[in-house]
Design a protein around this motif. Structure first.
Motif, PDB file in Angstrom:
ATOM      1  N   ALA A  51       0.827  -1.204   0.000  1.00 24.39           N
ATOM      2  CA  ALA A  51       0.000   0.000   0.000  1.00 24.39           C
ATOM      3  C   ALA A  51       0.864   1.258   0.000  1.00 24.39           C
ATOM      4  CB  ALA A  51      -0.892   0.001   1.238  1.00 24.39           C
ATOM      5  N   PHE A  52       0.209   2.349  -0.346  1.00 21.73           N
ATOM      6  CA  PHE A  52       0.804   3.682  -0.250  1.00 21.73           C
ATOM      7  C   PHE A  52      -0.030   4.498   0.719  1.00 21.73           C
ATOM      8  CE2 PHE A  52       2.085   2.252  -4.436  1.00 21.73           C
ATOM      9  CZ  PHE A  52       3.416   2.622  -4.486  1.00 21.73           C
ATOM     10  N   GLU A  53       0.640   5.384   1.439  1.00 20.64           N
ATOM     11  CA  GLU A  53      -0.051   6.325   2.309  1.00 20.64           C
ATOM     12  C   GLU A  53       0.103   7.716   1.722  1.00 20.64           C
ATOM     13  OE1 GLU A  53       1.722   5.795   6.186  1.00 20.64           O
ATOM     14  OE2 GLU A  53       0.546   3.986   6.570  1.00 20.64           O
ATOM     15  N   GLY A  54      -0.882   8.582   1.994  1.00 20.14           N
ATOM     16  CA  GLY A  54      -0.877   9.940   1.461  1.00 20.14           C
ATOM     17  C   GLY A  54      -0.122  10.899   2.353  1.00 20.14           C
ATOM     18  N   TRP A  55       1.194  10.834   2.300  1.00 18.18           N
ATOM     19  CA  TRP A  55       2.014  11.755   3.084  1.00 18.18           C
ATOM     20  C   TRP A  55       2.014  13.113   2.414  1.00 18.18           C
ATOM     21  CZ3 TRP A  55       7.060   9.223   5.271  1.00 18.18           C
ATOM     22  CH2 TRP A  55       6.724   8.089   6.020  1.00 18.18           C
ATOM     23  N   LYS A  56       2.500  14.132   3.124  1.00 19.97           N
ATOM     24  CA  LYS A  56       2.532  15.476   2.556  1.00 19.97           C
ATOM     25  C   LYS A  56       3.486  15.564   1.368  1.00 19.97           C
ATOM     26  CE  LYS A  56       5.822  17.248   5.968  1.00 19.97           C
ATOM     27  NZ  LYS A  56       6.017  18.193   7.042  1.00 19.97           N
ATOM     28  N   ILE A  57       4.410  14.635   1.227  1.00 14.37           N
ATOM     29  CA  ILE A  57       5.333  14.624   0.091  1.00 14.37           C
ATOM     30  C   ILE A  57       4.818  13.761  -1.053  1.00 14.37           C
ATOM     31  CG2 ILE A  57       7.393  15.146   1.453  1.00 14.37           C
ATOM     32  CD1 ILE A  57       8.049  12.065   1.234  1.00 14.37           C
ATOM     33  N   GLY A  58       3.561  13.346  -0.980  1.00 20.09           N
ATOM     34  CA  GLY A  58       2.981  12.505  -2.015  1.00 20.09           C
ATOM     35  C   GLY A  58       2.845  11.074  -1.526  1.00 20.09           C
ATOM     36  N   PRO A  59       2.526  10.148  -2.435  1.00 23.82           N
ATOM     37  CA  PRO A  59       2.366   8.744  -2.039  1.00 23.82           C
ATOM     38  C   PRO A  59       3.685   8.152  -1.525  1.00 23.82           C
ATOM     39  CG  PRO A  59       1.465   9.133  -4.225  1.00 23.82           C
ATOM     40  CD  PRO A  59       2.213  10.366  -3.846  1.00 23.82           C
ATOM     41  N   VAL A  60       3.597   7.470  -0.396  1.00 22.11           N
ATOM     42  CA  VAL A  60       4.768   6.818   0.219  1.00 22.11           C
ATOM     43  C   VAL A  60       4.372   5.408   0.629  1.00 22.11           C
ATOM     44  CG1 VAL A  60       6.301   6.842   2.245  1.00 22.11           C
ATOM     45  CG2 VAL A  60       5.794   8.976   1.044  1.00 22.11           C
ATOM     46  N   SER A  61       5.244   4.467   0.321  1.00 25.39           N
ATOM     47  CA  SER A  61       5.031   3.097   0.778  1.00 25.39           C
ATOM     48  C   SER A  61       5.656   2.937   2.159  1.00 25.39           C
ATOM     49  CB  SER A  61       5.685   2.100  -0.183  1.00 25.39           C
ATOM     50  OG  SER A  61       5.795   0.837   0.433  1.00 25.39           O
ATOM     51  N   PRO A  62       4.850   2.685   3.198  1.00 27.74           N
ATOM     52  CA  PRO A  62       5.428   2.504   4.526  1.00 27.74           C
ATOM     53  C   PRO A  62       6.352   1.281   4.591  1.00 27.74           C
ATOM     54  CG  PRO A  62       3.033   2.244   4.599  1.00 27.74           C
ATOM     55  CD  PRO A  62       3.390   2.635   3.219  1.00 27.74           C
ATOM     56  N   ASP A  63       6.045   0.233   3.825  1.00 28.88           N
ATOM     57  CA  ASP A  63       6.908  -0.953   3.812  1.00 28.88           C
ATOM     58  C   ASP A  63       8.301  -0.620   3.291  1.00 28.88           C
ATOM     59  OD1 ASP A  63       4.827  -2.523   4.787  1.00 28.88           O
ATOM     60  OD2 ASP A  63       4.224  -3.199   2.786  1.00 28.88           O
ATOM     61  N   VAL A  64       8.353   0.179   2.237  1.00 30.28           N
ATOM     62  CA  VAL A  64       9.652   0.584   1.695  1.00 30.28           C
ATOM     63  C   VAL A  64      10.339   1.544   2.658  1.00 30.28           C
ATOM     64  CG1 VAL A  64      10.802   1.832  -0.187  1.00 30.28           C
ATOM     65  CG2 VAL A  64       8.991   0.169  -0.696  1.00 30.28           C
ATOM     66  N   HIS A  65       9.599   2.512   3.162  1.00 27.20           N
ATOM     67  CA  HIS A  65      10.176   3.486   4.099  1.00 27.20           C
ATOM     68  C   HIS A  65      10.822   2.791   5.293  1.00 27.20           C
ATOM     69  CE1 HIS A  65      10.721   7.186   6.325  1.00 27.20           C
ATOM     70  NE2 HIS A  65      10.060   6.657   7.338  1.00 27.20           N
ATOM     71  N   ASN A  66      10.175   1.760   5.807  1.00 27.49           N
ATOM     72  CA  ASN A  66      10.698   1.048   6.974  1.00 27.49           C
ATOM     73  C   ASN A  66      11.867   0.128   6.662  1.00 27.49           C
ATOM     74  OD1 ASN A  66       8.774   2.282   8.618  1.00 27.49           O
ATOM     75  ND2 ASN A  66       7.303   0.636   8.316  1.00 27.49           N
ATOM     76  N   ASN A  67      12.132  -0.122   5.380  1.00 32.26           N
ATOM     77  CA  ASN A  67      13.218  -1.025   4.988  1.00 32.26           C
ATOM     78  C   ASN A  67      14.246  -0.366   4.086  1.00 32.26           C
ATOM     79  OD1 ASN A  67      12.501  -3.793   6.071  1.00 32.26           O
ATOM     80  ND2 ASN A  67      10.589  -3.198   5.096  1.00 32.26           N
ATOM     81  N   TYR A  68      14.289   0.958   4.084  1.00 36.40           N
ATOM     82  CA  TYR A  68      15.209   1.711   3.226  1.00 36.40           C
ATOM     83  C   TYR A  68      16.199   2.458   4.115  1.00 36.40           C
ATOM     84  CZ  TYR A  68      16.792   5.109  -0.276  1.00 36.40           C
ATOM     85  OH  TYR A  68      17.549   5.873  -1.123  1.00 36.40           O
ATOM     86  N   PHE A  69      17.481   2.315   3.776  1.00 42.08           N
ATOM     87  CA  PHE A  69      18.506   3.037   4.526  1.00 42.08           C
ATOM     88  C   PHE A  69      19.673   3.333   3.597  1.00 42.08           C
ATOM     89  CE2 PHE A  69      22.283   3.218   7.295  1.00 42.08           C
ATOM     90  CZ  PHE A  69      21.905   4.282   8.107  1.00 42.08           C
ATOM     91  N   GLU A  70      19.976   4.610   3.431  1.00 44.97           N
ATOM     92  CA  GLU A  70      21.119   5.079   2.638  1.00 44.97           C
ATOM     93  C   GLU A  70      21.209   4.412   1.271  1.00 44.97           C
ATOM     94  OE1 GLU A  70      24.747   5.001   4.892  1.00 44.97           O
ATOM     95  OE2 GLU A  70      23.946   6.364   6.404  1.00 44.97           O
TER      96      GLU A  70
END
Length: 161
Positions: A51-70
């Motif tokens: 899924a994507f969430e409607g963050w203020k910067i546009g659509p964001v995948s929380p799954d990717v956000h939680n597993n992305y680093f540098e």
């Protein structure tokens, strides 16, 4: 079906191979959103699970956000099917050269993102999911392009038969 994190790992690797540059997280989220939208436009079904969430910067995948680093995905991922690779490559070719801010600006015009932001101020992060049917509606507005053939799909002879 593959996951959004699987596709993210592929997009990061492919983008870096093509450009020699590290892919920013913001640009990654936008490319993933456009992959999902164009899969719905072309095939009628999602390219990946997630899924994507409607963050203020546009659509964001929380799954990717939680597993992305540098610039890397920090969890184990699986290979993605050829058709998802093809679609991902097309999106990278079509949108990859655009700046993150431009992709974000484009995502602000998506009905799915606008609907997820209803009732929120512009500064609120927002955690409401984009609804797949709303993304499907956004997909109806897309004119699909094939950068390999340098043609829109509706220009192919067999597309009109």
């Amino acid at each position: 079906m593959v996951t959004v994190v699987d596709v993210a790992a592929y997009v990061i690797e492919k983008y870096e191979a093509l450009t020699g540059e590290q892919l920013s997280e913001v640009k990654l989220h936008k490319l993933l959103y456009f992959i999902q939208r164009e899969s719905l436009a072309l095939a009628g079904y999602p390219a990946f699970r997630g899924a994507f969430e409607g963050w203020k910067i546009g659509p964001v995948s929380p799954d990717v956000h939680n597993n992305y680093f540098e610039g890397e995905i920090t969890c184990k991922t699986n290979a993605i099917p050829d058709e998802v690779q093809y679609l991902s490559n097309n999106i990278i070719f079509e949108y990859g050269a655009l700046a993150s801010w431009k992709l974000t600006e484009m995502s602000y015009r998506e009905t799915s993102w606008e609907n997820s932001r209803k009732g929120l101020t512009p500064c609120e992060k927002g955690y409401r999911q984009l609804i797949l049917d709303d993304i499907r509606e956004d997909a109806k507005k897309v004119r699909l392009y094939d950068p390999i053939w340098d043609m829109y799909y509706d220009e192919f002879d067999d597309a009109t038969r």
